[in-house]
Enzyme design. Structure first.
Site, PDB file in Angstrom:
ATOM      1  N   ASN A  26       2.503  -0.433  12.094  1.00  0.00           N
ATOM      2  CA  ASN A  26       3.574  -1.292  11.570  1.00  0.00           C
ATOM      3  C   ASN A  26       4.770  -0.401  11.243  1.00  0.00           C
ATOM      4  O   ASN A  26       4.764   0.309  10.248  1.00  0.00           O
ATOM      5  CB  ASN A  26       3.045  -2.009  10.305  1.00  0.00           C
ATOM      6  CG  ASN A  26       4.122  -2.839   9.624  1.00  0.00           C
ATOM      7  OD1 ASN A  26       5.202  -3.053  10.172  1.00  0.00           O
ATOM      8  ND2 ASN A  26       3.829  -3.306   8.425  1.00  0.00           N
ATOM      9  N   LYS A  61       7.697  -1.226  10.408  1.00  0.00           N
ATOM     10  CA  LYS A  61       8.599  -1.825   9.408  1.00  0.00           C
ATOM     11  C   LYS A  61      10.051  -1.695   9.898  1.00  0.00           C
ATOM     12  O   LYS A  61      10.288  -1.713  11.102  1.00  0.00           O
ATOM     13  CB  LYS A  61       8.375  -1.192   8.039  1.00  0.00           C
ATOM     14  CG  LYS A  61       6.883  -1.219   7.648  1.00  0.00           C
ATOM     15  CD  LYS A  61       6.611  -0.882   6.243  1.00  0.00           C
ATOM     16  CE  LYS A  61       5.113  -0.968   5.988  1.00  0.00           C
ATOM     17  NZ  LYS A  61       4.740  -0.698   4.615  1.00  0.00           N
ATOM     18  N   HIS A 107       2.573 -10.173   5.577  1.00  0.00           N
ATOM     19  CA  HIS A 107       2.519  -8.832   4.978  1.00  0.00           C
ATOM     20  C   HIS A 107       2.994  -8.935   3.523  1.00  0.00           C
ATOM     21  O   HIS A 107       3.862  -9.742   3.203  1.00  0.00           O
ATOM     22  CB  HIS A 107       3.405  -7.881   5.781  1.00  0.00           C
ATOM     23  CG  HIS A 107       3.251  -6.453   5.361  1.00  0.00           C
ATOM     24  ND1 HIS A 107       3.879  -5.945   4.248  1.00  0.00           N
ATOM     25  CD2 HIS A 107       2.518  -5.439   5.886  1.00  0.00           C
ATOM     26  CE1 HIS A 107       3.530  -4.669   4.112  1.00  0.00           C
ATOM     27  NE2 HIS A 107       2.705  -4.338   5.094  1.00  0.00           N
ATOM     28  N   GLU A 144       4.970  -7.249   1.866  1.00  0.00           N
ATOM     29  CA  GLU A 144       6.423  -7.107   1.688  1.00  0.00           C
ATOM     30  C   GLU A 144       7.131  -8.427   1.988  1.00  0.00           C
ATOM     31  O   GLU A 144       8.126  -8.773   1.363  1.00  0.00           O
ATOM     32  CB  GLU A 144       6.946  -5.965   2.572  1.00  0.00           C
ATOM     33  CG  GLU A 144       6.543  -4.618   2.003  1.00  0.00           C
ATOM     34  CD  GLU A 144       6.370  -3.517   3.021  1.00  0.00           C
ATOM     35  OE1 GLU A 144       6.848  -3.646   4.164  1.00  0.00           O
ATOM     36  OE2 GLU A 144       5.730  -2.502   2.655  1.00  0.00           O
ATOM     37  N   GLU A 198      -5.140  -5.242   2.576  1.00  0.00           N
ATOM     38  CA  GLU A 198      -4.220  -4.187   2.156  1.00  0.00           C
ATOM     39  C   GLU A 198      -3.983  -4.282   0.650  1.00  0.00           C
ATOM     40  O   GLU A 198      -3.163  -5.089   0.191  1.00  0.00           O
ATOM     41  CB  GLU A 198      -2.873  -4.351   2.857  1.00  0.00           C
ATOM     42  CG  GLU A 198      -2.932  -4.211   4.356  1.00  0.00           C
ATOM     43  CD  GLU A 198      -1.591  -3.770   4.917  1.00  0.00           C
ATOM     44  OE1 GLU A 198      -1.532  -2.684   5.473  1.00  0.00           O
ATOM     45  OE2 GLU A 198      -0.607  -4.505   4.759  1.00  0.00           O
ATOM     46  N   GLY A 245       2.077   2.502   0.963  1.00  0.00           N
ATOM     47  CA  GLY A 245       3.230   3.402   0.866  1.00  0.00           C
ATOM     48  C   GLY A 245       3.221   4.291  -0.362  1.00  0.00           C
ATOM     49  O   GLY A 245       4.254   4.870  -0.716  1.00  0.00           O
ATOM     50  N   SER A 264      -1.756   3.456   2.925  1.00  0.00           N
ATOM     51  CA  SER A 264      -1.768   4.924   2.867  1.00  0.00           C
ATOM     52  C   SER A 264      -2.829   5.573   3.756  1.00  0.00           C
ATOM     53  O   SER A 264      -3.477   6.547   3.364  1.00  0.00           O
ATOM     54  CB  SER A 264      -1.916   5.401   1.412  1.00  0.00           C
ATOM     55  OG  SER A 264      -0.769   5.033   0.683  1.00  0.00           O
TER      56      SER A 264
HETATM   57  P1  PGA Z   1       1.340   2.509   4.657  1.00  0.00           P
HETATM   58  O1  PGA Z   1       1.717   0.989   4.974  1.00  0.00           O
HETATM   59  O2  PGA Z   1       0.341   2.955   5.689  1.00  0.00           O
HETATM   60  O3  PGA Z   1       2.652   3.246   4.754  1.00  0.00           O
HETATM   61  O4  PGA Z   1       0.782   2.544   3.281  1.00  0.00           O
HETATM   62  C1  PGA Z   1       0.733   0.070   5.358  1.00  0.00           C
HETATM   63  C2  PGA Z   1       1.330  -1.303   5.536  1.00  0.00           C
HETATM   64  O5  PGA Z   1       2.271  -1.652   4.818  1.00  0.00           O
HETATM   65  O6  PGA Z   1       0.892  -2.081   6.394  1.00  0.00           O
END
Ligand code: PGA
Length: 266
Positions: A9, A11, A96, A98, A177, A183, A222
């Protein structure tokens, strides 16, 4: 059993030239990474250039959307329809955290998007997760209640599939998640993610009678080369959703390679 799935992803990152270089690098490596399916989710404006940058498209490499609209077309300023990327994208991330947090995407909207994906031959990757870490060892019953309460992960799962027939549920992926792990560099442990995944599986079995082999759950939050093995050794997890580490070809290919080795027992 399906091959594991590793989803990148991206983003809202990278320039057009960085994006096409990254697709080229990953696609050159993908054919050597056996027994794993790989999905790249660039920003939607890069989907067509990404398609063009795929080198002799390896048959285990796919493109996906990070989000989708639930209608084919119409007055939806700023949105992108699946029909605009048909035949290019096979997957779409849906709900997601976000999107839920920053764009007020509700469980109702997530359910509409999941329905729309399936009606249009796209496999949805439905994200669910908790904001605060569970304490399953000391407070299992209370935490289970929190999972089932409004906004809890079991409620998110339940509502996301509320418009699906039982036999359609095997055509979707869930991405578990934990929001506190996204992140932050602070991933869950494999055991923790597997325990939550088991609870999700159990609830789907009880509520909808879904067989274990028909449920596919990824872990995200992460993920990096150093912790892939820990997650992929868990029987309840079928792959990974990778954010930050999917932006570098070397790191992402290594994550795919380790997934392949652990899941195929090499
Ligand atoms: P990350 O993001 O691997 O940077 O923690 C995962 C995600 O948001 O799908």
């Amino acid at each position: 059993m399906d091959y594991p799935l590793v989803v990148g992803n991206w983003k809202m990152n990278l320039t057009l030239s960085e994006a096409t270089i990254l697709v080229g690098q990953i696609s050159r490596n993908a054919e050597y990474i056996k027994h794993v399916n790989i999905v790249l989710c660039p920003p939607s404006v890069f989907i067509y250039p990404a398609r063009d940058a795929l080198k002799a498209k390896p048959n285990n490499l796919y493109l996906g959307l990070q989000n989708t609209m639930w209608e084919k077309d119409g007055s939806y300023t700023g949105e992108v329809s699946l029909s605009m990327t048909r035949n290019i994208c096979k997957y779409s991330i849906v709900g997601h955290s976000e999107r839920r947090r920053l764009f007020n995407e509700s469980d109702e909207i997530v359910a509409k998007k999941v329905r729309f994906c399936l009606d249009n031959g796209i496999t949805p990757i439905v994200c669910v997760g908790e904001t605060e870490k569970f304490n399953l060892e000391d407070h299992f019953t209370t935490e289970l209640k929190r999972m089932k309460s409004s906004g809890g992960i079991l409620s998110q799962v339940d509502q996301a599939i509320s418009k699906l027939k039982k036999e359609e549920i095997k055509n979707i992926y869930f991405a578990y998640e934990p929001i506190w792990a996204i992140g932050t560099g602070n991933a869950a442990t494999g055991v923790y993610a597997s325990a939550v995944s088991y609870i999700i599986r159990n609830s789907l079995k009880e509520a909808r009678g879904i067989a274990d082999e028909d449920m596919r759950i990824l872990y995200g939050g992460s993920i990096e080369e150093s912790n892939v093995k820990e997650f992929m050794m868990q029987p309840n997890l079928n792959g990974l959703l990778v954010g930050g580490a999917s932006l570098k070809a070397k790191d992402f290919c290594k994550i795919c390679q380790i997934t392949s080795e652990v899941k195929s027992g090499k």
